[in-house]
Design an enzyme around this catalytic site. Structure first.
Site, short mmCIF file in Angstrom:
data_model
loop_
_atom_site.label_atom_id
_atom_site.label_comp_id
_atom_site.label_asym_id
_atom_site.label_seq_id
_atom_site.Cartn_x
_atom_site.Cartn_y
_atom_site.Cartn_z
N GLY A 93 0.85 -1.19 0.00
CA GLY A 93 0.00 0.00 0.00
C GLY A 93 0.88 1.22 0.00
N CYS A 113 5.50 -5.98 1.49
CA CYS A 113 5.88 -4.56 1.46
C CYS A 113 5.27 -3.80 2.64
CB CYS A 113 5.50 -3.97 0.10
SG CYS A 113 6.31 -2.40 -0.19
N TYR A 114 4.32 -2.92 2.42
CA TYR A 114 3.68 -2.23 3.55
C TYR A 114 3.16 -3.25 4.56
CZ TYR A 114 0.21 0.58 6.11
OH TYR A 114 -0.52 1.19 7.09
N HIS A 120 7.90 -7.44 -3.96
CA HIS A 120 6.57 -7.82 -4.45
C HIS A 120 6.63 -9.16 -5.19
CE1 HIS A 120 4.29 -4.20 -3.46
NE2 HIS A 120 5.47 -3.60 -3.57
N GLU A 129 4.20 -10.81 -6.32
CA GLU A 129 3.08 -10.98 -7.25
C GLU A 129 3.34 -10.43 -8.65
OE1 GLU A 129 3.34 -8.96 -4.76
OE2 GLU A 129 2.30 -7.05 -5.03
N ASP A 184 -19.76 -11.38 -20.31
CA ASP A 184 -20.27 -11.53 -18.94
C ASP A 184 -21.72 -11.99 -18.90
OD1 ASP A 184 -17.80 -10.47 -18.56
OD2 ASP A 184 -18.50 -8.49 -17.96
N LYS A 203 -12.12 -11.31 -14.98
CA LYS A 203 -12.52 -11.44 -16.38
C LYS A 203 -11.93 -12.69 -17.06
CE LYS A 203 -14.52 -9.30 -19.91
NZ LYS A 203 -15.82 -8.59 -19.86
#
Ligand code: XMP
Length: 515
Positions: free
Chosen positions: A57, A84-85, A171, A173, A229, A371
Site C-alpha cells: 500500500g 511490502c507495507y 513484491h 506478485e 459476462d 474477467k
C-alpha cells in the site's frame, strides 16, 4: 454463494497490486478473496481463512491515519504473509521497528537466501525481486528471523515460523519477481496447507448447486447482450435451472453486423435457452433522431433500454430474480480501501438500477471471478470462442461510434466498415492481442476520387487498443500492411466512405470510445 474450501484472504491496504495477489493465489489453484483492511477480526475469522496476505500500500506506517488491521487478526492463528507495507505493519504492530529509508528503493534487486524448507523453498539462492518502498524494517519483532536479504534490505524476507508469520519487502506478485509465483505457492500450499483444487470445473459444480439452492422454484430473468459476462451468466444459470431462466435480448438497432443472429443461433438454436428476442430498432432510432450530444445519446439509449426491458419482463409474467454479470473487480471497487468515488467521465449504460426499480432479487453468479476466469468458465460451459474471446462492446453500441447524427444509413455504413476491420484483424491473427478494436464514423466529409469521379463522402477512424482493464490504454501497433488492407477494403466495399484514419491516441488523455 458459498466459498469453496478455505480461502486465502488478501487484506487490501490500498495497493494497486491487491487484485494481482488474489489472481496469483487462484493461479496456484487456491481460492482467494480480497477484503478491506478494516475488516474486524471476528468477521475475518468467520470466513474461515486458510491464510491471510497483507497487501502492500502507498501509506507509511508512521503517517497519521495510516491503514491498520484489527490487531486481533494475529490471534486468529492462521498463517499470515505481509507484502511490502504489509511486512512493515507486522513489524510495527508486533514490536519491531520501521524507519524511513534515506532513499526510496524502486526497481530490481537481488535476493540472497538459504531458506530451503519454508517460504523460499525451491527458490534460487540468488534471485531477482521487485522493490518499491520508502520505509523499511530496521529491527525485527521478537520471534522473527531473517530468511533473505538484498544489498539494500537486510530484512528483505523474514519469518516467525513458530507463529507462522512471514513477510517480504519485495513484491512476489509482479512479473519482475520471476520466482514470486513459487514463493506464493509455498505460502498457500506448504504453509497454509491448501490443496491445489480450485479450478473452473469445481467452480461450475459448486455454482450450479448454489444457484439451484438459491433459485428453488422461482423464475429468473436475465438481460443477455451477447457480451462475455452476460453470456456466461446466462449459460451458468441455464445449466443450473434450465427452463426457469428467461433471457431477453434487445436489438436496439445499434448492434454490430451479425450480432443478433449470432446470439440467437448460439443461445436459442444451440443451447435451447428460453430467449426472448425484441426488435426495438425503430423505437431507439426514433428517440435518437437529431441527437448529437454524446451524453444525451447515452441517456436516451439507457432509458429506452430499461423501458423495453421492463415491458418485456411484464409480458413474460411474474419474475422473482434478476441475473446480472457483475464481476469481482466491480465488487471490490466498492469495498476496497482505495475505491473512493471517482469522477464520472461517461455515464455507462448497464442494467444498474433495474433490480430496485423492478423489485427483483439479484443473482450475480460471477461476482467472485476475474474477467479471464469468466472466459475460462465460458469455455468450460461450452460457449464458442466467438463469444468467450470477444472484445468488450459498450451498451450504447454503435450509437457512440456514429459520431454526430445517428441515421439508419450512417449506421449501416459504420456496421459494414466495422465488420471489415474486425474480419481483417481476425484473419491476421491479431484479435487476441488487442483489448478492443472499433470503427467510428466521423461527422466530417472529405473529397476523394474513385474511377474518374470526384466523391464527397464520409470519413471513418479505426481504433485498436491494448489495455489491462480499460482504465488506461495504448494504441495497437499494427503491421502497416494490415492497415493498408483494411483501408483498401473499406474504401472499395463500403459505399459511403472514401477516407480511413488510424487513431494513435492513448488513454488518458483520450478515452477508448469517441463518445
Ligand atoms: P472509455 O471509452 O470510457 O471506455 O475509455 C472504457 C471501456 O468501457 C466500455 N464502455 C462501456 N461499457 N456500457 C458498457 O457496458 C457503456 O456505456 C460503456 N461505455 C464505454 C468501452 O467500450 C471500453 O471497453
Amino acid at each position: 454463494m458459498d466459498t469453496p474450501g478455505h480461502p486465502v484472504i488478501v487484506l487490501d491496504f490500498g495497493a494497486q497490486y491487491s487484485k494481482l495477489i488474489a489472481r496469483r493465489v487462484r493461479e496456484a489453484k487456491v481460492f482467494s478473496l480480497i477484503e478491506p483492511y478494516s475488516i474486524p477480526a471476528a468477521r475475518l475469522k468467520a470466513l474461515q481463512p486458510a491464510g491471510i496476505i497483507f497487501s502492500g500500500g502507498p501509506a507509511s506506517v508512521h503517517a497519521p491515519g495510516s491503514p491498520l488491521p484489527d490487531p486481533a487478526i494475529f490471534e486468529i492463528g492462521v498463517p499470515i504473509l505481509g507484502i511490502c507495507y504489509g511486512v512493515q505493519l507486522m513489524a510495527q504492530m508486533l514490536g519491531g521497528k520501521v524507519e524511513r529509508a534515506a532513499e526510496r528503493e524502486y526497481g530490481v534487486a537481488w535476493l540472497e537466501h538459504d531458506d530451503d524448507d519454508g517460504l523460499l523453498d525451491g527458490v534460487d539462492a540468488r534471485t531477482q525481486v521487485w522493490m518499491s518502498h520508502g520505509d523499511r524494517v530496521t529491527a525485527l519483532p521478537p520471534g522473527f528471523e531473517v530468511i533473505g536479504r538484498t544489498a539494500n534490505s537486510p530484512y528483505a524476507a523474514v519469518a516467525d515460523s513458530a507463529r507462522r508469520l512471514y513477510g517480504v519487502q519485495f513484491h512476489p506478485e509482479v512479473v519482475h519477481t520471476p520466482q514470486g509465483k513459487r514463493i506464493l505457492s509455498n505460502f498457500v500450499h506448504a504453509i497454509c496447507g491448501c490443496p491445489a483444487d480450485w479450478d473452473m470445473g469445481s467452480f461450475v459444480d459448486r455454482a450450479v448447486t448454489d444457484i439451484r439452492d438459491h433459485v428453488g422454484a422461482k423464475r429468473v430473468l436475465c438481460a443477455l447482450s451477447g457480451g462475455v459476462d452476460s453470456s456466461v451468466t446466462a449459460m451458468l444459470i441455464h445449466r443450473a435451472v434450465g427452463a426457469q431462466l428467461n433471457c431477453v435480448f434487445v436489438n436496439n438497432g445499434l448492434l454490430r453486423k451479425g450480432e443478433a443472429e449470432l446470439v440467437q443461433r448460439v443461445f436459442r438454436d444451440h443451447f435451447h435457452v428460453n430467449l426472448d428476442y425484441v426488435d426495438a430498432e425503430d423505437r431507439f432510432l426514433a428517440r435518437l433522431s437529431g441527437v448529437t450530444d454524446p451524453e444525451q445519446k447515452r441517456k436516451i439509449i439507457g432509458k429506452e433500454f430499461i423501458k423495453v426491458f421492463e415491458e418485456e419482463a411484464r409480458r413474460l409474467g411474474h419474475m422473482d430474480i434478476l441475473a446480472q454479470g457483475t464481476l469481482y473487480p466491480d465488487v471490490i471497487e466498492s469495498v476496497s480501501a482505495t475505491g473512493g468515488p471517482s469522477a464520472t467521465i461517461k455515464s455507462h449504460h448497464n442494467v444498474g438500477g433495474l433490480p430496485e426499480k423492478m423489485r427483483l432479487e439479484l443473482l450475480e453468479p460471477l461476482r467472485e471471478l476475474f474477467k479471464d476466469e469468466v472466459r475460462a468458465l465460458g469455455c468450460e460451459l461450452g460457449l464458442p470462442e466467438e463469444i468467450v474471446g470477444r472484445h468488450p462492446f459498450p451498451g450504447p453500441g454503435l450509437g457512440v461510434r456514429c459520431v454526430g447524427a445517428i441515421t439508419r444509413e450512417r449506421l449501416e455504413t459504420l456496421r459494414e466498415a466495422d465488420a471489415i476491420f474486425i474480419d481483417e484483424i481476425k484473419k491476421s491473427g491479431l484479435y487476441g492481442d488487442i483489448w478492443q478494436a472499433l470503427v467510428c464514423l466521423l461527422p466530417v466529409r472529405s473529397v476523394g476520387v474513385q474511377g474518374d469521379e470526384r466523391t464527397y463522402e464520409e470519413v471513418c477512424s479505426l481504433r485498436a487498443v491494448t489495455s489491462e482493464d480499460a482504465m488506461t490504454a495504448d494504441w495497437f501497433r499494427f503491421p502497416p500492411e494490415v492497415l493498408q488492407r483494411v483501408a483498401n477494403r473499406i474504401c472499395n466495399e463500403v459505399k459511403h466512405i472514401n477516407r480511413v484514419l488510424y487513431d494513435i491516441s492513448s488513454k488518458p488523455p483520450s478515452t477508448i470510445e469517441w463518445e
